[in-house]
Design an enzyme around this catalytic site. Structure first.
Site, PDB file in Angstrom:
ATOM      1  N   ARG A 330       0.829  -1.209   0.000  1.00 47.56           N
ATOM      2  CA  ARG A 330       0.000   0.000   0.000  1.00 47.56           C
ATOM      3  C   ARG A 330       0.866   1.263   0.000  1.00 47.56           C
ATOM      4  NH1 ARG A 330      -5.400   1.915   0.539  1.00 47.56           N
ATOM      5  NH2 ARG A 330      -6.335  -0.157   0.553  1.00 47.56           N
ATOM      6  N   GLU A 735      -9.537   6.070   6.922  1.00 48.08           N
ATOM      7  CA  GLU A 735      -8.105   6.323   6.803  1.00 48.08           C
ATOM      8  C   GLU A 735      -7.729   7.591   6.024  1.00 48.08           C
ATOM      9  OE1 GLU A 735      -7.965   2.278   5.247  1.00 48.08           O
ATOM     10  OE2 GLU A 735      -6.060   2.053   6.272  1.00 48.08           O
TER      11      GLU A 735
END
Lengths: 785, 483
Positions: A330, A735
């Site tokens: 990620r 997030e």
């Protein structure tokens, strides 16, 4: 229906107005009143069953080596001790890894980090157990430890193989680029510092079964791992969590160990066992956000347009894989942030070190990649002598392009969002004002930065993108809602309840959410990757659709009308007869009617995210259903004598699609921004030269307080329905806003750069403590020692 | 026997171990679980409670960290918890405002915030019509950590609560009557608590304290407990004999110069940081400003000046200030009373001249006259509720442009709080100019050889201390105080 609860307002009144608390409206958190009264029950608040014991682990004091002696006789002899176990006493699997192997429930002959659990003890009281572990005599044959990323790279010490994403010809692009900068940036990790520390409470059942209350974001995984550790089938274990006192990723995988140990003791002793880590144990025993060592070379033209980039990321994984593989991926996915890097290579190393196994933390590697993108853009701006925002504008992705992992750029309205913020926050005027201020102020300097956020939504492990829900309607019209998502404060239960209320057009008080538990909705994914309301909202909606169809079918049959003549409105079912006359039947009355006519009023709902795929071998695909966008403009003032600073102002514009609950979404954005700012400013995770966590308490690890937030703090939602078919066209919010904190870091760097008239791009690692700021200022002044 | 009032109900128990904290007793014994443990070290505020004490003005409340306070602290006092000050449908203004502003997310820190806000409301809102200032709100909340919200809605809640219908929590504490308490009637020679070989004594006069010290010279003295409380909650130590020194009115006095003590200000060792903030606001504004940044409101309500000096930590915030002010300590005990200049008090890391059976009685400082100034700086990673990397305190006497006396003392720079002898010599007798300060700054390295630790590196500590001399000069010049 002779009795109606006083909690339920009369149906006649409900008919006169739209249903309350529907999706899209501001609504208080479902537990808000309990929160303020202190009556919301966390696991440690549950009434303890008589005979409850308390478990604590004994910890390793060396970072790497063989255990040559483990004498626990003193532990056994300590007051109040009932049982002591080592890895040999584990009935089943000793490996509790979530994806790979190597995460052990207790050390098996060797230790791999300071603080590793060597044995566990239960005693009548928590204090007795804490004292007892000190009586262990442990001897080791110590081996050389690898304690940092650079050493791990040097020795090829990795938990998983290195990945590389490639786009075009990076060598050629960098060679032909008229200008380039290269550098290295060390990005430190972050302690989750959820206010409720890790806790599990195991109650023994029949036949070796166990019920575990666990403060976890991932009950299904805890269930599976507890079963494996106990050597029983998964259906012998039930895991339940009503709420967590914060999770932030730290309770995604790392709650399993404490649940499993409590379950081992509970089934061995046939007594209830609670395992709570106190703060000092929690900080040492559980993983954190990964440090990253980021290196880059980026080529661009005289205008500041990026032509190519060679990027190497190395993550500080600790002793085992845990989730580090996906986290490093990620980071790699997000090194472009909003910008087309064109020909590029992104390498991601997963470094194995003799430290605690690092784990998920809000952003999951994304922040560590994204901050590199923003710092590179600032470096380019200083190299070509332009305002950093202007250089950013030159490099935005355009519709129709694709990322370095092959995902097409679609619905890319981020540039428009940034332009809106630029105007609203008066960026240009303030840039000029700051330039003026810095000319006349000798010791205090100000900095400004406007940075975007573009964060990919979906688990990048595609199969995890699924969810389930369970809905019962009772004969009084009240609705019981359960789904696989967990509540950690983010308001998931509230949002999903709003979806259900919306679907049936009933007041929110008709919907009661219940604790997440593995025997109601099985095989769930972690509440992680910001996916909670996307996945569970859709699953609950699907359950509603099923029930509504049954109810409508029944109405068609019963009232002899067509399906188009039945609708849900104002807490009622409205049936339009052939004469055009409307018959309003209260939801309660109608549901009861359906019941006596033998209609099933219970169903499950299931959802899987469509249209996503990723080939990990080719490192190409469309791993994300969509991106969430945002931008922040931050202004700071530094003291060039001490390195201290203040955040004068922050303006945030954030994209949640069409908000499910604006109050909750604003709360997520603000909280994430402050958490992200803490990560990059005052929160400094430090290990000493032995590999011992030096910042291991609230006294030495400093998360922001109320005075640390911006003096002027404007937060707005960019209300534009998501193009993707998400729940009511909302977007995930957990997030993405954390990375708004990057604007503060870039503003600090801008203030430091002013000392050298913006001709130098200061070397600044994170977090930007006063010490690092002062060092950077002195480097810019040429006065560093 | 401990007797206390919890949410309006009187509770008595003879079964409480002297080492038992309030938080532990409430949660474990009374199942009063609306108060939470976040860190057990007085750093996060999740355990915050309102502690009430009967005074001539009625019950007065202050917030405390119940995780590191002993049960003895509540003896004959009034405790309030979140579920005690409100009921579902009948919430305290702090609670209602918190819901209205969406100020809770995970909710774990919320009860602690509610207590801090309700205490602020009780002290600042029930008789006032003026809105709370940001500074008042931050001062009340700086000891409560929230990891979810980013604080904005909580600050808004604190602003809004004053507009809600008045609630006076004294009515709750007094629900089953207030009980008169006469300290003079207490037999302080007997242990207030005794269990499993552990004893706790609670003297109410210095004479009683001295008698107890004669009998138990090795007893652990417990004042605010904000430091030694951690030995119980972090190291799980247990003390055999504890003498509480925080109920002795003589030791909690602040006497201004001219009030008994001649030309000096007399500060009892038991004066809390909160009391000192008020007492020093006018005479030593720089000191009072520093006090705002020591710990949190809860810690300042508990911690004492005497404790801060006597525990001999190298990173205590007030000792450098008192060193700069050339403070004199009054020590008393089984050997009789003596006076020690603070500069002679510290012998080494965590070591002082105090002997078993002695206690710190008071600190004396002289008020500042014309040409005299005190400048303090605290350098830490976080502004509030943090421990110093460097604590800087500079006393200057400047007459006709000449520095006649200079005393720089720092914390965090050596094994004890320490005067910068060479730097001070380099300042003294010199003109008050930037050149003088720059030259003196070069001596810092001779005075201090600090360590590198989790708070800062040795290099930064030296560099910032040098720079702070420059900063002090600039700010003093700007104020025109010493020009």
């Amino acid at each position: 229906m002779s009795f109606t609860s006083s909690k339920v307002t009369p149906w006649e009144q409900r008919r006169q107005r739209p249903a309350k608390g529907k999706s899209g409206k501001e609504l208080a958190h479902e537990s808000a009143e309990k929160h303020v009264l202190g009556t919301a029950v966390y696991i440690d608040d549950m009434p303890e069953v008589d005979g409850t014991l308390h478990a604590v682990v004994g910890k390793s004091t060396i970072p790497c080596g063989e255990i040559t002696r483990l004498d626990l006789s003193g532990v056994w002899a300590s007051p109040g001790v009932v049982d002591v176990i080592t890895v040999k006493d584990i009935p089943g699997d000793i490996d509790i890894s979530p994806a790979f192997t190597g995460d052990l429930i207790l050390a098996d002959g060797r230790v791999e980090f300071i603080g590793q659990a060597l044995f566990a003890v239960v005693a009548e009281t928590f204090d007795q157990a804490k004292r007892a572990v000190n009586a262990a005599v442990v001897e080791y044959k110590e081996e050389e430890a690898i304690l940092d990323v650079k050493e791990a790279l040097k020795r090829d010490s990795f938990v998983n193989p290195t990945h590389t994403m490639t786009e075009g010809d990076v060598e050629a692009a960098l060679q032909s680029a008229p200008l380039s900068v290269s550098g290295e940036m060390y990005v430190r990790g972050q302690e989750q510092f959820y206010l409720e520390t890790q806790i599990s409470y195991a109650l023994p059942g029949e036949d070796g079964s166990v019920k575990v209350f666990s403060s976890t974001q991932h009950p299904s995984e805890v269930q599976k791992l507890v079963a494996e550790v106990l050597d029983v089938p998964v259906n012998y274990v039930q895991v339940e969590v009503r709420r967590m006192g914060g999770g932030f990723g730290g309770k995604e995988t790392q709650a399993a160990q404490w649940s499993a140990l409590a379950a081992v003791f509970a089934t061995r002793l046939n007594r209830p066992v609670k395992m709570r880590l106190d703060r000092q144990d929690d900080m040492v025993l559980t993983g954190k956000r990964h440090d990253f060592l980021n290196r880059f070379k980026i080529g661009f033209n005289e205008e500041g347009v990026i032509l190519g980039a060679d990027i190497e990321l190395a993550s500080f994984c600790g002793y085992s894989a845990d989730l580090s593989d996906a986290i490093t991926d990620r980071a790699m996915f997000h090194v472009d942030n909003a910008y087309n890097l064109h020909d590029c290579r992104v390498i991601g190393h997963r470094c194995r070190t003799n430290t605690v196994s690092n784990t998920a933390f809000r952003g999951f590697g994304g922040p560590q990649g994204m901050i590199l993108a923003e710092c590179m853009l600032d470096d380019i701006a200083r190299a070509v002598g332009k305002d950093p925002l202007d250089v950013r504008k030159l490099n935005y992705y355009q519709e129709g392009e694709h990322t370095h992992y092959g995902q097409p750029i679609e619905d890319y309205y981020l540039p428009e969002l940034i332009a809106t913020l630029e105007k609203n926050c008066d960026y240009r005027q303030r840039r000029a004002d700051i330039a003026e201020f810095n000319k006349t102020s000798q010791w205090k300097k100000r900095g400004l930065a406007l940075t975007p956020v573009r964060f990919g939504i979906s688990f990048t492990t595609t199969f995890l993108n699924q969810a389930g829900a369970l809905i019962h309607i009772y004969t009084d019209g009240s609705i019981h809602l359960n789904h696989g998502g967990t509540e950690m404060g983010q308001g998931l239960y509230t949002k999903v309840a709003q979806v259900v209320a919306n679907e049936f057009a009933v007041d929110i008080d008709m919907v009661r959410v219940s604790a997440t538990t593995t025997d109601k909705v099985p095989n769930t994914s972690a509440t992680a990757a910001s996916s909670g309301s996307d996945l569970n909202g859709k699953a609950a909606q699907n359950a509603c659709i099923t029930l509504k169809k049954r109810l409508v079918d029944f109405a068609v049959d019963y009232f002899k009308v067509s399906a188009d003549d039945v609708r849900f409105e104002n807490n009622h079912i409205v049936v339009t007869g052939s004469d055009g006359k409307e018959d309003w039947v209260s939801f309660a009355e109608f549901v009861n009617l359906a019941y006596v006519n033998r209609v099933s009023l219970s169903t499950t709902g299931f959802y899987k995210t469509p249209d996503i795929h990723y080939d990990p071998k080719a490192e190409r695909g469309k791993p994300f259903l969509y991106y969430a966008f945002g931008a922040t403009c931050a202004e700071v003032e530094i003291d060039t004598l001490t390195g201290e600073y203040k955040i004068l102002r922050a303006d945030i514009l954030h994209d949640v699609g069409q908000s499910l609950n604006p109050a909750i979404d604003i709360g997520q954005v603000e909280g994430a921004f402050v958490q992200g700012t803490g990560w990059l400013t005052s929160e400094e995770l430090l290990w000493d030269d032995r590999g011992r966590l030096a910042s291991a308490s609230a006294a030495t690890y400093k998360i922001p307080t109320s005075v640390d937030i911006p003096q002027v703090f404007n937060v707005e939602l960019f209300n534009r329905p998501a193009a993707a078919d998400t729940i009511y066209h909302s977007k995930a919010v957990g997030e993405p806003p954390l990375m708004h904190g990057i604007a503060v870091f870039c503003a600090l760097r801008d203030a430091v750069a002013s000392v050298a008239d913006y001709k130098v791009s200061p070397q600044l690692d994170t977090p930007a403590t006063p010490e690092r700021i002062l060092n950077a200022v002195m480097a810019c002044q040429g006065t560093a020692e | 026997m401990i007797r206390f009032n919890l949410n309006g109900r009187w509770i008595e128990s003879s079964e409480i171990d002297p080492n038992c904290t309030i938080l532990k007793y409430l949660r474990t014994n009374l199942k009063q679980v609306d108060v939470k443990e976040g860190c057990a070290a007085g750093d996060c505020g999740a355990c915050t409670l309102m502690l009430g004490e009967m005074t001539e003005h009625g019950i007065e409340y202050r917030t405390i960290n119940s995780c590191i306070a002993l049960m003895a602290q509540v003896h004959n006092r009034y405790l309030l918890t979140p579920s005690g000050i409100g009921r579902p449908g009948n919430l305290h203004p702090a609670q209602q405002a918190m819901i209205d502003t969406h100020g809770s997310q995970c909710g774990f820190c919320t009860p602690g915030f509610i207590m801090s806000m309700a205490n602020l409301y009780q002290n600042a809102c029930i008789n006032e019509t003026q809105a709370l200032t940001d500074a008042e709100i931050h001062a009340a909340l700086s000891g409560n950590l929230c990891r979810c919200t980013g604080y904005r809605p909580i600050i808004d809640a604190a602003k809004q609560m004053a507009e809600l219908p008045r609630v006076d929590v004294r009515d709750i504490s007094a629900r089953s009557g207030v009980q008169a308490f006469d300290p003079a009637a207490a037999d302080t020679a007997e242990a207030l608590q005794e269990k499993d070989g552990h004893r706790l004594f609670m003297p109410y006069t210095e004479a009683q304290l001295q008698a107890l010290l004669k009998a138990y010279p090795d007893a652990r003295l417990w004042a605010g407990g904000t430091d030694i409380g951690l030995e119980v909650t972090q190291r799980f130590s247990q003390f055999d004999t504890i003498i509480c020194v925080n109920r002795i009115p003589e030791l909690a006095q602040c006497l201004a110069a001219g009030q008994d003590m001649g030309d000096q200000l007399w500060l009892g060792a038991g004066v809390t940081f909160s009391q000192a903030e008020t007492a020093l606001a006018d005479s030593f504004p720089s000191f009072a400003q520093l006090l705002h940044r020591i710990g949190s409101r809860q810690i300042r309500n508990m911690g004492t000046l005497g404790g801060n000096i006597a525990n001999a930590s190298p990173i205590g915030d007030t000792p450098p200030v008192f060193l700069a002010l050339a403070a004199t300590l009054e020590i008393d005990g089984i050997q009789g009373r003596r006076e020690v200049p603070l500069k002679d008090f510290y012998l080494g890391y965590k070591q002082t001249v105090m002997q078993p059976g002695e206690y710190l009685r008071a600190i004396r400082i002289s008020p500042l006259g014309a040409g005299e100034s005190l400048t303090t700086y605290k350098i830490s990673k976080r502004y509030d509720d943090d421990i110093s990397a460097v604590m800087f305190a500079l006393y200057l006497n400047v007459q006709d442009g000449l520095i006649t006396e200079a005393r720089l003392a720092c914390g965090g720079m050596a094994a004890t709080p320490l005067l910068a002898a060479k730097t001070n010599a380099a300042l003294t007798g010199k003109p008050f100019t930037l050149e003088t300060f720059t030259a003196a700054a070069a001596c810092i390295e001779q005075d201090y050889q600090p360590l590198s630790d989790v708070r800062a590196s040795d290099r930064y500590r030296l560099q910032v201390t040098r720079n702070l001399l420059t900063k002090a000069f600039i700010e003093l010049s700007q104020k025109g105080e010493a020009a």
